[in-house]
Design a protein around this motif. Structure first.
Motif: not given
Length: 131
Positions: A40-41, A57, A72-73, A110-111, A113, A115, A117
């Protein structure tokens, strides 16, 4: 160790790990990761090296990534960073002095959760910085 959040990975300075890593929450790399990192991070510290691809993300790079990123973020690239390969990102900030080599591609944010996608490509930008 109660001070480490569940679902997190810390690779300390001087530590070498090899393989594909599925980390539910956050990974901090101060050592060497050989392989793919899915999380995620991510924070790649100034002493950290990822010889492989990062899929996450939110990513902050202070060290080195050699085979690209899929973010994605938000991607935050610090002045001490060195990144090569295909870098895909939804949004990015870069400090003066960072070294980028390869191709940059903007993707749709990406909205969810997830990772892993599949990216939806926006504009493509070729970017080379061969100093």
């Amino acid at each position: 160790m109660d001070n480490n959040p569940k679902g997190s990975l810390f690779v300390g300075e001087g530590v070498v790990v090899k393989g594909t890593f599925e980390v539910p929450e956050m990974a901090v790399v101060a050592g060497l990761v050989e392989g793919e990192l899915n999380t995620k991070e991510v924070l790649v510290d100034a002493t950290g090296i990822v010889n492989g691809r990062i899929n996450a993300e939110v990513v902050e790079i202070r060290g080195e990534v050699t085979q690209g990123l899929h973010v994605t973020n938000h991607l935050n690239i610090k002045s001490s960073a060195k990144i090569t390969g295909l870098t895909q990102y939804a949004e990015m900030s870069v400090e003066k002095g960072a070294k980028l080599s390869g191709e940059l591609r903007v993707i749709e944010p990406s909205h969810s959760s997830s990772y892993t996608s599949t990216p939806s490509y926006g504009s493509n930008t070729d970017f080379s910085n061969n100093e």
